[in-house]
Design an enzyme around this catalytic site. Sequence first.
Site, PDB file in Angstrom:
ATOM      1  N   ASP A 140     -11.298  19.640  24.785  1.00 44.61           N
ATOM      2  CA  ASP A 140     -12.400  20.229  25.534  1.00 44.61           C
ATOM      3  C   ASP A 140     -12.813  19.238  26.624  1.00 44.61           C
ATOM      4  O   ASP A 140     -12.538  18.040  26.514  1.00 44.61           O
ATOM      5  CB  ASP A 140     -13.592  20.551  24.635  1.00 44.61           C
ATOM      6  CG  ASP A 140     -14.227  19.313  24.022  1.00 44.61           C
ATOM      7  OD1 ASP A 140     -13.474  18.449  23.527  1.00 44.61           O
ATOM      8  OD2 ASP A 140     -15.472  19.199  24.044  1.00 44.61           O
ATOM      9  N   GLU A 204     -15.442  17.821  21.234  1.00 43.35           N
ATOM     10  CA  GLU A 204     -15.843  16.405  21.274  1.00 43.35           C
ATOM     11  C   GLU A 204     -16.992  16.184  22.241  1.00 43.35           C
ATOM     12  O   GLU A 204     -17.909  15.413  22.007  1.00 43.35           O
ATOM     13  CB  GLU A 204     -14.641  15.542  21.667  1.00 43.35           C
ATOM     14  CG  GLU A 204     -14.866  14.047  21.545  1.00 43.35           C
ATOM     15  CD  GLU A 204     -15.511  13.438  22.791  1.00 43.35           C
ATOM     16  OE1 GLU A 204     -15.523  14.089  23.846  1.00 43.35           O
ATOM     17  OE2 GLU A 204     -16.037  12.313  22.684  1.00 43.35           O
TER      18      GLU A 204
END
Length: 516
Positions: A140, A204
Amino acid sequence: VPAASWRRGHVRNMARRYVCVLALAAVLLLVFATVSRSKGLRGREHQQTSRIPSQFSKEERVAMKEKLKGAIQIPTVSFSQEEYNTSALAEFGEYIRKVFPTVFSTSFIQHETVGNYSHLFTVQGSDASLQPYMLLAHFDVVPAPTEGWEVPPFSGLEREGFIHGRGTLDNKNSVMAILHALELLLIRNYIPRRSFFISLGHDEEVSGMNGAQKISALLQARGVQLAFIVDEGSFILDGFLPNSKKPFAMISVSEKGAINLRLQVNMTPGHSAAPPKETSIGIIAAAVSRLEQTPMPNMFGSGPLETAVQQLASEFPFPVNIVLSNLWLFGPLVSRLMERNYIMNALVRTTMALTMFNAGVKVNVIPPVAQATINLRIHPAQTVQEVLEFVKNVVADDRVQFHVLNAFDPLPISPFDDQALGYQLLRQTIQSVFPEVSIVTPGICISNTDSRHFTNLTTDIYRFNPVNLHPESFKSIHGINEKISVQGYETQMKFIFEFIQNADTDEQPVPHLHEL
Ligand SMILES: CCCCCCCC/C=C\CCCCCCCC(=O)N[C@@H](CC(C)C)C(=O)O
Ligand SMILES: [Zn+2]
Ligand SMILES: [Zn+2]
């Protein structure tokens, strides 16, 4: 039939039988070897014994960069713990299946989807006596508004030897390099001795609670303990030291803690034509201004950073090298000099950044609420509680409310002595793949990583991506014009290709002679 003739016929028959038996044995062995590889049954006789050289064909190198570009083009943006691009996250999962078919079809590799979008690979090694390790990365990315970018942030365009885009440094480069290295190893019939996990997180950038944290809990429930973890969190630092042209590798053996703190002032709304002496916005603004004018104490004085500074002393001319080698005497001077640089400053103290400000409903209405959100990164020598006390003492205004959105203490310092297997394997691989890097130092990650979710599985957590980082590239992380050189990405993949093989050792790390 005369006896001699009978004997000759008998011998010929026996010879024919032996040849048939041998041929049958050879066929069975071939079948067994094929079956054992496909069924994951491996005895050491199937262990490839020679090292696989990290040389790649032109076609393979083209495929490397094209697959990274494809990953960058999928906008896996995380906005908050509740808001992220789920269709892009699902698309990314399909993408890695498509471009790394061998990884997904090898029987000694188990793939699991965790938290709907994160990926956990278990790569089963042939020697169960070797404790497994983990390679950690996330796919991400933070948002990337187009303005200011030389090329669109999700184009993955290649220009002048660089691949541009959000995630090229943080952290799709690692995701793709890890999977590509494994794909190429498997194509070359590699079978690991030491098992390892690959954990690829989907959130994250918004805490990792649904990705890495769930993977950690899953492995803990399975009783897994790890020899070490390698995650993002530092680089080969190039051009960070004044008067030094030589790059050096910093392996972050700890990471700062964090507090996301919301300051809020409530006030009775009213007509702006008859305002109070101070509005809620003015009160909050004065409070955060005091905070910005009052830095936290400089904590330079002991720990990994001091070890790094002393190891780097030899990079500097006289008399700087003498100063850096005698911090017992010159430490206060060095700490004052370090805090002048915004990146070094983040290494020596707890930092505070005012990142969000919300207030006001209409131009002619006294604002009922004003909010300021500050992001604090806590130096390993301090705690959440100490920092909160400090902030409240500096604000010193009872009208200001404090809401801790989330907070965690600094991470423990991972071992980096000669017996620390993960650290020494990184050092060994750095010096093999980056011969121009002569100094490998421990350090502190000034940001946070998913690895903080795995302290229950190992004490040996190392944050390091084998990529050359220049100060201006550091600014592009979460900033604009994030890019990685094609050569840099190839070398990152090569590093992982070698690191995985280096980790197959059952030797204790060779004591490392520190530079005098
Ligand atoms: C002489 C010493 C020089 C030292 C220079 C240090 C340069 C800094 C190098 C690397 C730091 C950046 C690492 C990139 C990883 C960033 C990961 C990230 O963005 N994490 C998020 C997680 C959060 C929980 C949402 C974060 O905001 O920290
Ligand atoms: Zn990251
Ligand atoms: Zn990031």
